[in-house]
Write a protein that holds these residues in place. Structure first.
Motif, PDB file in Angstrom:
ATOM      1  N   ILE A  79     -17.934 -11.129 -73.383  1.00 32.92           N
ATOM      2  CA  ILE A  79     -18.813 -12.273 -73.170  1.00 32.92           C
ATOM      3  C   ILE A  79     -19.220 -12.371 -71.700  1.00 32.92           C
ATOM      4  O   ILE A  79     -20.372 -12.661 -71.373  1.00 32.92           O
ATOM      5  CB  ILE A  79     -18.133 -13.562 -73.646  1.00 32.92           C
ATOM      6  N   CYS A  80     -18.268 -12.103 -70.803  1.00 37.63           N
ATOM      7  CA  CYS A  80     -18.542 -12.231 -69.371  1.00 37.63           C
ATOM      8  C   CYS A  80     -19.451 -11.128 -68.837  1.00 37.63           C
ATOM      9  O   CYS A  80     -19.964 -11.246 -67.724  1.00 37.63           O
ATOM     10  CB  CYS A  80     -17.233 -12.231 -68.586  1.00 37.63           C
ATOM     11  N   THR A  81     -19.635 -10.064 -69.590  1.00 41.29           N
ATOM     12  CA  THR A  81     -20.521  -8.986 -69.143  1.00 41.29           C
ATOM     13  C   THR A  81     -21.880  -9.029 -69.846  1.00 41.29           C
ATOM     14  O   THR A  81     -22.649  -8.075 -69.735  1.00 41.29           O
ATOM     15  CB  THR A  81     -19.861  -7.617 -69.374  1.00 41.29           C
ATOM     16  N   ARG A  82     -22.157 -10.107 -70.561  1.00 50.30           N
ATOM     17  CA  ARG A  82     -23.467 -10.254 -71.184  1.00 50.30           C
ATOM     18  C   ARG A  82     -24.473 -10.801 -70.180  1.00 50.30           C
ATOM     19  O   ARG A  82     -24.114 -11.352 -69.142  1.00 50.30           O
ATOM     20  CB  ARG A  82     -23.364 -11.157 -72.412  1.00 50.30           C
ATOM     21  N   ARG A  83     -25.750 -10.651 -70.516  1.00 47.86           N
ATOM     22  CA  ARG A  83     -26.829 -10.907 -69.573  1.00 47.86           C
ATOM     23  C   ARG A  83     -26.810 -12.316 -68.958  1.00 47.86           C
ATOM     24  O   ARG A  83     -27.004 -12.448 -67.741  1.00 47.86           O
ATOM     25  CB  ARG A  83     -28.170 -10.641 -70.255  1.00 47.86           C
ATOM     26  N   PRO A  84     -26.600 -13.413 -69.711  1.00 49.05           N
ATOM     27  CA  PRO A  84     -26.621 -14.741 -69.078  1.00 49.05           C
ATOM     28  C   PRO A  84     -25.582 -14.897 -67.979  1.00 49.05           C
ATOM     29  O   PRO A  84     -25.860 -15.472 -66.924  1.00 49.05           O
ATOM     30  CB  PRO A  84     -26.350 -15.692 -70.250  1.00 49.05           C
ATOM     31  N   VAL A  85     -24.374 -14.388 -68.213  1.00 50.05           N
ATOM     32  CA  VAL A  85     -23.319 -14.512 -67.204  1.00 50.05           C
ATOM     33  C   VAL A  85     -23.625 -13.649 -65.989  1.00 50.05           C
ATOM     34  O   VAL A  85     -23.440 -14.071 -64.836  1.00 50.05           O
ATOM     35  CB  VAL A  85     -21.953 -14.137 -67.813  1.00 50.05           C
ATOM     36  N   LEU A  86     -24.092 -12.434 -66.205  1.00 54.02           N
ATOM     37  CA  LEU A  86     -24.446 -11.559 -65.087  1.00 54.02           C
ATOM     38  C   LEU A  86     -25.569 -12.164 -64.249  1.00 54.02           C
ATOM     39  O   LEU A  86     -25.587 -12.025 -63.023  1.00 54.02           O
ATOM     40  CB  LEU A  86     -24.852 -10.181 -65.615  1.00 54.02           C
ATOM     41  N   ARG A 115     -22.095 -16.558 -75.594  1.00 55.64           N
ATOM     42  CA  ARG A 115     -21.300 -16.568 -76.836  1.00 55.64           C
ATOM     43  C   ARG A 115     -22.181 -16.865 -78.052  1.00 55.64           C
ATOM     44  O   ARG A 115     -22.049 -16.212 -79.092  1.00 55.64           O
ATOM     45  CB  ARG A 115     -20.202 -17.616 -76.707  1.00 55.64           C
ATOM     46  N   LYS A 116     -23.110 -17.808 -77.927  1.00 57.01           N
ATOM     47  CA  LYS A 116     -23.956 -18.160 -79.054  1.00 57.01           C
ATOM     48  C   LYS A 116     -24.978 -17.075 -79.360  1.00 57.01           C
ATOM     49  O   LYS A 116     -25.281 -16.802 -80.520  1.00 57.01           O
ATOM     50  CB  LYS A 116     -24.671 -19.484 -78.767  1.00 57.01           C
ATOM     51  N   GLN A 117     -25.531 -16.446 -78.319  1.00 49.49           N
ATOM     52  CA  GLN A 117     -26.550 -15.427 -78.538  1.00 49.49           C
ATOM     53  C   GLN A 117     -25.951 -14.097 -78.992  1.00 49.49           C
ATOM     54  O   GLN A 117     -26.533 -13.415 -79.836  1.00 49.49           O
ATOM     55  CB  GLN A 117     -27.355 -15.200 -77.249  1.00 49.49           C
ATOM     56  N   GLY A 118     -24.800 -13.738 -78.443  1.00 48.94           N
ATOM     57  CA  GLY A 118     -24.238 -12.422 -78.731  1.00 48.94           C
ATOM     58  C   GLY A 118     -23.155 -12.408 -79.787  1.00 48.94           C
ATOM     59  O   GLY A 118     -22.694 -11.333 -80.179  1.00 48.94           O
ATOM     60  N   GLY A 119     -22.733 -13.574 -80.228  1.00 51.26           N
ATOM     61  CA  GLY A 119     -21.698 -13.617 -81.240  1.00 51.26           C
ATOM     62  C   GLY A 119     -20.305 -13.501 -80.654  1.00 51.26           C
ATOM     63  O   GLY A 119     -20.119 -13.416 -79.439  1.00 51.26           O
ATOM     64  N   PRO A 120     -19.287 -13.490 -81.520  1.00 50.48           N
ATOM     65  CA  PRO A 120     -17.907 -13.417 -81.045  1.00 50.48           C
ATOM     66  C   PRO A 120     -17.643 -12.129 -80.277  1.00 50.48           C
ATOM     67  O   PRO A 120     -18.341 -11.128 -80.433  1.00 50.48           O
ATOM     68  CB  PRO A 120     -17.084 -13.470 -82.342  1.00 50.48           C
ATOM     69  N   GLY A 121     -16.622 -12.177 -79.450  1.00 55.63           N
ATOM     70  CA  GLY A 121     -16.231 -11.006 -78.684  1.00 55.63           C
ATOM     71  C   GLY A 121     -15.091 -11.363 -77.756  1.00 55.63           C
ATOM     72  O   GLY A 121     -14.708 -12.534 -77.624  1.00 55.63           O
TER      73      GLY A 121
END
Length: 263
Positions: free
Chosen positions: A117-124, A106-112
């Motif tokens: 958010i769950c499909t961004r790299r840290p969560v994956l 959330r902090k790196q990619g901004g709101p969404g």
């Protein structure tokens, strides 16, 4: 804080020391993938040692006898059980590492949206690490079926789930990958100094949590390093996902400047 190196690339500044990490010297997904493969090979060797009753498990019975005569009781055992559960049970470790990954995403990619958010790299990356622990860990546990020391017998293919220690794997992966999410070059606060400071702290927690599982007679002594190695493999798999190159977003086109005639 990122700074341009004047050659079209970007270097990451360590927030505590001001040291710049040159892109050419940063570890890539290949290095962590190779480390994961090496870890799997060593893990296979440990499985073979358990099967053939090799030197790796030579101290299991001696330590079990010692623990039986010095086993904690009463409030001491209750307290140690709580510490072991908080540091290694999935109901605690998954929310810790998963929550950190969601925060960083959330902090790196901004709101969404939640899906975004769950499909961004840290969560994956965290999901890949957890899947590694589940697939390799449970495959080994059910494949060996090793009984635990509390049964007072060490027998394979008897329905046990002793090797490797899932608690030790969960603690290792959770502790060290949270550091990766926060302080490595792909983390939220890239800092070599903070990383070096926190690694010994996490290492002490990992060692205490693993020792408790054997001290409380839930696992053989050899189950603990097996779990740590599984956690290391999961960390390297998750790091490979975190470091994998991604498609960069194309910058939005700059609107043309108004012509003097229009004014």
């Amino acid at each position: 804080m990122a700074q341009s190196d004047g050659r079209g690339g970007t270097r990451v500044e360590s927030q505590s020391t001001g040291a710049l990490l040159d892109p050419s010297t940063r570890p890539t997904w290949r290095s962590s993938a190779v480390a994961a493969v090496i870890g799997v090979l060593v893990f296979a060797f440990l499985i073979w040692q358990v099967i053939v009753r090799g030197p790796f498990i030579a101290w299991d019975w001696q330590f079990h006898y010692y623990v039986d005569s010095h086993h904690p009781v009463g409030w001491e055992k209750a307290f140690l059980d709580i510490v072991a559960s908080v540091t290694g049970e999935r109901m605690f470790t998954i929310p810790m590492v998963g929550g950190t990954a969601l925060y960083v995403a959330r902090k790196q990619g901004g709101p969404g949206s939640l899906w975004d958010i769950c499909t961004r790299r840290p969560v994956l990356a965290v999901l890949a690490g957890l899947a590694t622990i589940a697939l390799i860990g449970y495959g080994t546990k059910f494949g060996l079926g090793r009984t635990g020391p509390h049964h007072n017998m060490d027998v394979l293919h008897a329905g046990g789930q002793a090797f490797p220690s899932g608690h030790a794997a969960n603690t290792f992966f959770t502790g060290f990958f949270i550091l990766c999410l926060l302080f490595t070059q792909h983390g939220l606060y890239p800092s070599v100094a903070r990383l070096r400071t926190m690694i010994p702290v996490v290492a002490v927690i990992v060692m205490i949590a693993g020792a408790l599982m054997s001290w409380l007679d839930y696992h053989w002594l050899s189950d603990i390093p097996g779990g740590w190695l599984l956690g290391f493999i999961a960390c390297m798999v998750a790091l490979s996902v975190l470091r994998a190159p991604g498609r960069e977003r194309e910058p939005a086109p700059t609107p043309p400047a108004p012509s003097p005639e229009a004014s």
